[in-house]
Scaffold this motif. Structure first.
Motif, short mmCIF file in Angstrom:
data_model
loop_
_atom_site.label_atom_id
_atom_site.label_comp_id
_atom_site.label_asym_id
_atom_site.label_seq_id
_atom_site.Cartn_x
_atom_site.Cartn_y
_atom_site.Cartn_z
N GLY A 173 0.82 -1.21 0.00
CA GLY A 173 0.00 0.00 0.00
C GLY A 173 0.85 1.25 0.00
N VAL A 174 1.87 1.25 0.83
CA VAL A 174 2.74 2.43 0.93
C VAL A 174 3.44 2.69 -0.40
CG1 VAL A 174 4.82 3.35 2.01
CG2 VAL A 174 3.12 2.17 3.40
N TRP A 182 1.26 10.13 -4.76
CA TRP A 182 0.30 10.74 -3.84
C TRP A 182 0.89 10.94 -2.44
CZ3 TRP A 182 -4.95 7.94 -5.06
CH2 TRP A 182 -5.34 8.29 -6.36
N PHE B 131 -8.90 12.42 -8.55
CA PHE B 131 -8.95 11.15 -7.83
C PHE B 131 -8.09 11.20 -6.59
CE2 PHE B 131 -10.58 9.67 -11.87
CZ PHE B 131 -11.70 9.01 -11.40
N LYS B 132 -7.01 11.93 -6.69
CA LYS B 132 -6.16 12.08 -5.53
C LYS B 132 -6.97 12.68 -4.39
CE LYS B 132 -2.01 14.34 -3.87
NZ LYS B 132 -0.81 15.14 -4.21
N TYR B 135 -9.19 10.21 -2.88
CA TYR B 135 -8.40 9.33 -2.03
C TYR B 135 -8.09 10.01 -0.71
CZ TYR B 135 -4.15 7.41 -0.06
OH TYR B 135 -3.21 6.93 0.81
N ASP B 169 -3.26 2.67 3.71
CA ASP B 169 -2.44 1.84 2.83
C ASP B 169 -2.59 0.37 3.17
OD1 ASP B 169 -1.55 4.07 1.61
OD2 ASP B 169 0.42 4.09 2.57
#
Lengths: 205, 205
Positions: A173-174, A182, B131-132, B135, B169
Motif C-alpha cells: 500500500g505504501v 500521492w 482522484f487524488k 483518495y 495503505d
DNA sequence: CCCGCAGGACTGACTATTCAGTCAGTCTAC
DNA sequence: GTAGACTGACTGAATAGTCAGTCCTGCGGG
C-alpha cells in the motif's frame, strides 16, 4: 567450431533480449500495456519491429518477460538485504527499507507491476497463478522472518502467516501511494514510521 | 407545461445515465478500460452505441463517471458506518469492516478502482488530481478518527497524518489481495487481525 | 589476401482487424 | 405532425503481427 558459433549466437541473443526487455519496461511503464505499441518498444530498443518478433512471439510475451525479470530481481535484492543483518527487528526494517529503495530506483517497473498486472489478457489459472506464486515468495520471506522472531521470543504470539500477509500488504500500500505520486514524505521517514507501527503491533509483550 | 416536461426529461436522462453507468461498471471491471468496447457497454445496458454517446461524450467520460460514482458511494458508506459507533477503537474497527464489506459487495468496482486508475489517458494535473482528492478524503476520515483518539488519550502520541496514510495503505493492500483473489481467509478474520495489529501499534502506552 | 557466396539477422511496408465516434434515417410520444 | 430520442451501419485511424526482400558476416577457394 560449432560450440563457439553457438555461444556467440547465444551472446547476441542475450544482448538483444535484454536490450528489448529494458526498452519494453520503460515503454510499458510510461504508456501502459495497451497504449504501448510494439513500434514504440522497437524504437526505444533501436531495432525494427520485426526484430522484436524474432525474440518474442507476441507483445504479451514481451510484457510478461519484462515483468518477471523485474520481480525476480527485486526478490533477490530483498533477500540479500535481509541476509546482511541478524535480529528480527533489523531484518524487518531492512526488508521495508530495501523494498522502498528498490522502488526508488525502479519506479517504472512498479508502475507496470502494480497497475498492469491482472490487466493483460490471460487465461485463468496460467499466468495469474505464476505471478501469485512470485507474490507468495515475498510473503513467505516475511513469514520466515516472523517465524524466526517467534522462536527467539522477539515477537508476540500471533499467526505468522496472517501477519506476513498484513505486513506485505502494508508495504504494498505504501509503495502504491508513491507510485501514484500521492505522497511526498521522505522515504527514510516512511521506513521508520511503518517499521515502528508494525513493530509495536507485533513485538513481544 | 415546460417545467413538467423538463422534469420528465430529467428523469429519463437520469435513468439512462445510471443504466449505462451500471453496465459500464460491470463491463469495465470484467475487461478493463481498453478491452471493454463501447458496444459491450451499450449491449449490457440494452441500448445502441449511439445512445451511449447521447449521454456521454466519450468512452473515457463513461469510465470516469462510473469510477467517481463508485468512490463517492463507498465514501458515504464508510462515513455512515463510522458514525454509528463512538469510541476510537470501535470507529477504527467499523471503518475496516465497512471497507471490506463494501468490497465484498462491489468486487467489480474495486477491480477498476485499483487497477485501472492511473492507466486511462489523462493530462497531468487534471483527472489525476481529482482522484487524488477523493483518495485524500478517505485518508482524512482515518485521520479524524485518530485525532479524536489522540485528544481522548485513547492512542499514543504519533503523527496522525502519517499514521492515517499507513492505515489507509494497509487496508488498501489487504483489499488488493482480495481483488486479485490471492487470499482466501474469511473477511471477518481479516478485520479482527488487521484491527488488532493496528491497534497494538497505535494504542496508548 | 581477395573475392564471392550462403545463411541468417534484420528491416519496414503491408495486411487484416478492431473499434471509437458519427450521422442519416427511423420511431415514438405527445 | 413533429421534436427529439434512439438506432446501427459506416468511416477513419490505429496497430499487432507477417514476410519478401536487404544487408552483413564469416568462410572457403582461387
Amino acid at each position: 567450431m560449432i560450440t563457439t558459433s553457438k555461444t556467440k549466437k547465444d551472446v547476441v541473443t542475450e544482448f538483444r533480449t535484454s536490450e528489448i526487455l529494458e526498452a519494453a519496461r520503460k515503454v510499458f511503464a510510461k504508456k501502459g500495456f495497451h497504449d504501448a505499441t510494439v513500434d514504440d518498444i522497437a524504437n526505444a530498443a533501436g531495432v525494427a519491429k520485426g526484430t522484436v518478433y524474432l525474440y518474442y512471439r507476441s507483445k504479451q510475451e514481451v510484457y510478461l518477460a519484462a515483468l518477471k525479470f523485474g520481480i525476480a530481481q527485486m526478490y533477490s535484492a530483498l533477500v540479500e538485504e535481509v541476509r546482511r543483518v541478524s535480529t528480527t527487528e533489523e531484518k524487518l526494517r531492512a526488508l521495508i527499507a530495501a523494498k522502498l529503495a528498490y522502488f526508488e530506483e525502479n519506479r517504472d517497473f512498479f508502475k507496470i507491476y502494480y497497475f498492469e498486472l491482472g490487466k493483460i489478457p490471460t487465461h485463468p489459472g496460467t499466468i495469474d497463478s505464476e505471478f501469485k506464486s512470485l507474490y507468495l515468495d515475498q510473503a513467505r520471506l516475511v513469514e520466515s522472518i516472523l517465524k524466526e522472531g517467534s522462536r527467539k521470543k522477539a515477537i508476540r504470539n500471533l499467526r505468522t502467516d496472517q501477519a506476513a500477509f498484513a505486513i506485505s500488504d502494508l508495504i504494498r500500500g505504501v509503495v502504491t501511494q508513491r507510485v501514484l505520486g500521492w505522497t511526498k514524505s521522505k522515504i527514510s521517514q516512511d521506513v521508520e514510521f511503518i517499521f515502528d507501527l508494525i513493530w509495536k503491533g507485533i513485538a513481544a509483550q
